[in-house]
Design an enzyme around this catalytic site. Structure first.
Site, PDB file in Angstrom:
ATOM      1  N   TYR A  70       0.831  -1.221   0.000  1.00 35.67           N
ATOM      2  CA  TYR A  70       0.000   0.000   0.000  1.00 35.67           C
ATOM      3  C   TYR A  70       0.856   1.257   0.000  1.00 35.67           C
ATOM      4  O   TYR A  70       0.500   2.253  -0.646  1.00 35.67           O
ATOM      5  CB  TYR A  70      -0.984  -0.009   1.179  1.00 35.67           C
ATOM      6  N   ARG A  73       1.950   1.859  -3.485  1.00 37.07           N
ATOM      7  CA  ARG A  73       0.846   2.460  -4.269  1.00 37.07           C
ATOM      8  C   ARG A  73       0.635   3.911  -3.857  1.00 37.07           C
ATOM      9  O   ARG A  73       0.314   4.766  -4.690  1.00 37.07           O
ATOM     10  CB  ARG A  73      -0.432   1.635  -4.073  1.00 37.07           C
ATOM     11  N   GLN A 108     -14.348   4.126  -6.980  1.00 34.48           N
ATOM     12  CA  GLN A 108     -13.785   2.960  -6.288  1.00 34.48           C
ATOM     13  C   GLN A 108     -12.293   3.179  -6.076  1.00 34.48           C
ATOM     14  O   GLN A 108     -11.635   2.386  -5.418  1.00 34.48           O
ATOM     15  CB  GLN A 108     -13.998   1.700  -7.125  1.00 34.48           C
ATOM     16  N   HIS A 126     -14.378   3.091  -1.588  1.00 31.95           N
ATOM     17  CA  HIS A 126     -13.427   2.153  -0.981  1.00 31.95           C
ATOM     18  C   HIS A 126     -12.348   2.853  -0.170  1.00 31.95           C
ATOM     19  O   HIS A 126     -11.274   2.294   0.034  1.00 31.95           O
ATOM     20  CB  HIS A 126     -12.787   1.283  -2.067  1.00 31.95           C
ATOM     21  N   THR A 197     -14.121   0.631 -15.040  1.00 30.92           N
ATOM     22  CA  THR A 197     -14.250  -0.395 -13.999  1.00 30.92           C
ATOM     23  C   THR A 197     -14.679  -1.717 -14.619  1.00 30.92           C
ATOM     24  O   THR A 197     -15.460  -1.760 -15.563  1.00 30.92           O
ATOM     25  CB  THR A 197     -15.248   0.023 -12.898  1.00 30.92           C
TER      26      THR A 197
END
Ligand code: BV8
Length: 253
Positions: A70, A73, A108, A126, A197
């Protein structure tokens, strides 16, 4: 390539709609250089499946690996810039709201690029990779931009705590307030865009059907086929960075 006349029809519908809802996914940020969830993966992480890493179980099992992924990212997100698709959605929001039409952007994505582009009525289904939460106190904050020095990062809120990204993992509930806003927007939505998506993650993947059931206008923008491609009124087999500016070129106040 979608015909100009079809794009004009969609543009006109946006200006006479009650409420335009846009759902976006990782494909929109792909043109900002951020990897998608199910597409080709950078070598560094190619041996890991995001679907397995984005879970509480993975964090339990290997918090160092998950928080390292994470933070990698997060760093990529900080380096990235909003692309033409993000900017076109800012224009769309401004034009339709100036015409008295409701506009809600449900993303998202966790990269905050919609916010950085200038979108206003945007909700993160999210969560965000730029917000991290203490595993003991639940307090969250935006860490400084430098990469973490240890994994999992120590919590500043409690010596026993560690930090996890404030994102919604599989099996975790979406934020109640965001779900409430999404449900309210979907109630009056009569023009719906699904952009970038794969439409396989719920509850976001179920939104299009709600509009289809009411006879609303539904548009998908995705170079590839998805489970809703055969259900929507218009499927633009194009990238968001090229199709969305074409839509804006057709909308005139
Ligand atoms: C929940 C974390 C309940 C953040 C992610 C029915 C109802 C409710 C739940 C379920 C249900 N059925 C199943 C479930 C469970 C599950 C689920 O949906 N499973 C799926 C796999 C079947 N859902 C959940 O667990 C959700 N939680 O419902 O909780 C609950 C209630 C009470 C108490 C407890 C629980 C939580 C879902 C969120 C999971 N977290 N990520 C992060 O790390 O990012 S999801 C993950 O997938 C990402 O967030 C990502 O955004 C999301 C969807 O992926 P996409 O954005 O679509 O990206 P993808 O790579 O798949 O596709 C990219 C697309 O772009 C491709 O189609 C490609 O062709 C296209 N593209 C590429 N380039 C471009 C492009 N398009 C346009 N232009 C381009 N240039």
């Amino acid at each position: 390539m979608m015909r100009e006349s079809t794009i004009q029809t969609i543009a006109d519908a946006c200006l006479t709609a009650r409420h335009v809802v846009v759902v976006t996914g990782a494909g929109l940020s792909a043109e900002s250089g951020l990897s998608t969830f199910r597409g080709p993966r950078e070598a560094l992480w190619s041996r890991y499946d995001p679907m397995r890493l984005a879970t509480p179980e993975a964090f339990e099992q290997d918090p160092a690996l998950v928080t390292r992924w994470y933070d990698w990212r997060r760093q990529a997100g900080l380096q990235a810039r909003p692309n033409a698709g993000h900017l076109a959605l800012v224009c769309l929001e401004r034009i339709v709201t100036a015409s008295g039409v409701g506009f809600t952007l449900l993303t998202q994505n966790v990269d905050r690029l919609h916010h950085r582009a200038g979108s206003v009525n945007v909700y993160e289904l999210h969560g965000s990779i730029h917000e991290w939460r203490c595993t003991v106190t639940g307090q969250s904050f935006e860490p400084p931009p430098q990469p973490f020095q240890e994994f999992p990062p120590r919590s500043p809120f409690d010596p026993r705590g560690r930090l996890r990204p404030a994102v919604v993992w599989f099996g975790e509930p979406l934020p109640a307030e965001v779900l409430r806003v999404a449900a309210e927007a979907m109630e009056s939505c009569d023009v719906f865009f699904s952009i970038g998506t794969s439409s396989v993650v719920y509850p976001a993947a179920g939104f299009a059907e709600q509009v289809i059931a009411r006879g609303g206008l539904t548009i998908e923008v995705n170079p590839n086929e998805t489970p809703i491609s055969g259900r929507v009124n218009h499927a633009a087999r194009e990238s968001s960075g090229s199709w969305l500016p074409r839509l804006i070129a057709h909308i005139s106040l």
